[in-house]
Design a protein around this motif. Structure first.
Motif, short mmCIF file in Angstrom:
data_model
loop_
_atom_site.label_atom_id
_atom_site.label_comp_id
_atom_site.label_asym_id
_atom_site.label_seq_id
_atom_site.Cartn_x
_atom_site.Cartn_y
_atom_site.Cartn_z
N HIS A 217 -7.53 0.07 -14.83
CA HIS A 217 -7.87 -0.91 -13.71
C HIS A 217 -9.44 -0.53 -12.49
O HIS A 217 -9.65 0.42 -13.03
N GLU A 218 -9.63 -1.79 -12.02
CA GLU A 218 -10.37 -2.23 -11.73
C GLU A 218 -10.53 -1.56 -10.12
O GLU A 218 -9.90 -2.53 -9.87
N PHE A 219 -11.17 -0.42 -9.78
CA PHE A 219 -10.96 -0.30 -8.16
C PHE A 219 -11.47 -1.96 -7.65
O PHE A 219 -10.51 -1.71 -6.46
N ASN A 220 -12.42 -2.50 -8.09
CA ASN A 220 -12.35 -3.91 -6.92
C ASN A 220 -11.07 -4.88 -6.73
O ASN A 220 -10.68 -5.14 -5.83
N ASN A 221 -10.38 -4.50 -8.30
CA ASN A 221 -9.69 -5.35 -7.68
C ASN A 221 -8.27 -5.23 -7.28
O ASN A 221 -6.81 -6.11 -6.64
N LEU A 222 -8.12 -3.53 -7.16
CA LEU A 222 -7.23 -3.28 -6.11
C LEU A 222 -7.37 -3.16 -4.59
O LEU A 222 -6.46 -3.02 -4.12
N LEU A 223 -8.25 -3.51 -4.06
CA LEU A 223 -8.71 -3.42 -3.43
C LEU A 223 -8.43 -4.69 -1.89
O LEU A 223 -8.48 -5.11 -1.12
N LYS A 224 -7.90 -5.21 -2.86
CA LYS A 224 -6.59 -6.33 -2.52
C LYS A 224 -5.30 -5.64 -1.70
O LYS A 224 -4.91 -6.24 -0.98
N GLY A 225 -5.00 -4.86 -2.28
CA GLY A 225 -4.16 -4.14 -1.63
C GLY A 225 -4.49 -2.94 -0.99
O GLY A 225 -4.93 -2.19 -0.33
N ARG A 226 -2.84 -1.96 0.18
CA ARG A 226 -3.42 -1.34 0.76
C ARG A 226 -3.45 0.40 0.38
O ARG A 226 -2.68 0.58 -0.19
N PRO A 227 -4.65 1.23 0.74
CA PRO A 227 -4.66 2.52 -0.22
C PRO A 227 -3.64 3.43 0.69
O PRO A 227 -3.11 3.44 1.74
N ALA A 228 -2.69 3.93 -0.84
CA ALA A 228 -1.77 5.20 -0.40
C ALA A 228 -1.72 5.74 -1.12
O ALA A 228 -2.31 6.01 -2.47
N LEU A 229 -0.54 7.02 -0.63
CA LEU A 229 -0.62 8.71 -1.15
C LEU A 229 0.91 8.02 -2.05
O LEU A 229 2.25 8.70 -0.86
N ARG A 230 1.84 8.19 -3.03
CA ARG A 230 3.00 8.22 -3.49
C ARG A 230 2.75 10.46 -3.06
O ARG A 230 2.45 10.66 -4.00
N VAL A 231 4.16 10.50 -2.83
CA VAL A 231 4.09 12.20 -2.63
C VAL A 231 4.92 11.96 -2.89
O VAL A 231 7.01 11.54 -2.35
N SER A 232 5.98 13.62 -3.55
CA SER A 232 7.07 13.50 -4.70
C SER A 232 7.32 14.97 -3.04
O SER A 232 7.27 15.83 -2.40
N ILE A 233 8.55 14.75 -2.35
CA ILE A 233 9.27 15.51 -1.40
C ILE A 233 9.47 16.16 -2.00
O ILE A 233 9.66 17.82 -1.14
N CYS A 234 9.85 16.90 -3.40
CA CYS A 234 10.83 17.99 -4.22
C CYS A 234 9.36 19.04 -4.54
O CYS A 234 9.66 20.40 -3.60
N THR A 235 7.75 18.44 -5.01
CA THR A 235 7.56 19.59 -5.26
C THR A 235 6.18 18.70 -4.88
O THR A 235 4.91 19.71 -5.01
N GLY A 236 5.69 18.25 -4.00
CA GLY A 236 4.42 18.04 -3.01
C GLY A 236 3.42 17.02 -3.86
O GLY A 236 2.80 16.76 -3.15
N GLU A 237 3.89 16.84 -5.40
CA GLU A 237 2.69 15.74 -5.89
C GLU A 237 2.58 14.66 -5.21
O GLU A 237 3.17 14.30 -4.91
N LYS A 238 0.23 14.47 -5.38
CA LYS A 238 0.68 13.55 -4.42
C LYS A 238 -0.76 13.07 -5.65
O LYS A 238 -0.95 13.07 -6.76
N THR A 239 0.16 11.69 -5.35
CA THR A 239 -0.87 10.86 -6.01
C THR A 239 -1.33 9.32 -5.74
O THR A 239 -1.13 8.55 -4.39
N ALA A 240 -2.21 9.01 -5.88
CA ALA A 240 -2.89 8.32 -5.17
C ALA A 240 -3.52 7.01 -5.29
O ALA A 240 -3.50 6.57 -7.17
N GLY A 241 -3.35 4.94 -4.76
CA GLY A 241 -3.20 4.41 -5.39
C GLY A 241 -3.19 3.26 -4.77
O GLY A 241 -3.40 3.56 -3.48
N PHE A 242 -2.87 2.01 -4.65
CA PHE A 242 -3.26 1.08 -4.33
C PHE A 242 -2.17 0.54 -3.90
O PHE A 242 -0.68 -0.02 -4.87
N ILE A 243 -0.76 -0.17 -2.71
CA ILE A 243 0.33 -1.20 -2.21
C ILE A 243 -0.03 -2.39 -2.41
O ILE A 243 -1.29 -2.72 -1.47
N ASP A 244 0.67 -3.45 -3.92
CA ASP A 244 -0.21 -4.37 -3.32
C ASP A 244 0.64 -5.83 -2.35
O ASP A 244 1.89 -5.20 -2.38
#
Length: 74
Positions: A11-38
């Motif tokens: 992924h190109e970081f600049n191409n994803l800037l059209k989206g909102r930055p977000a963290l996907r967080v697992s309820i069970c394990t607490g694992e966090k993944t950084a990304g963008f919501i289109d």
């Protein structure tokens, strides 16, 4: 460029800037993944796994937000 945690898509970081930055967080394990919501589709695009606070702060600096303001998706 960033490679997601499965090393399949690049992924190109600049191409994803059209989206909102977000963290996907697992309820069970607490694992966090950084990304963008289109803004058009509402789909979450993951960039990389967050393992500690330094990585979260680095992602927030690049995305132009703070850890308190970033949207969390469960």
């Amino acid at each position: 460029m960033f490679i997601n945690k499965k090393n399949k898509k690049v992924h190109e970081f600049n191409n994803l800037l059209k989206g909102r930055p977000a963290l996907r967080v697992s309820i069970c394990t607490g694992e966090k993944t950084a990304g963008f919501i289109d803004n058009e589709t509402g789909r979450f695009h993951d960039l990389y796994l967050i393992t500690d606070q330094r990585e979260l702060e680095a992602f927030c600096r690049k995305a132009g937000t703070t850890p308190e303001e970033i949207e969390k998706v469960y």
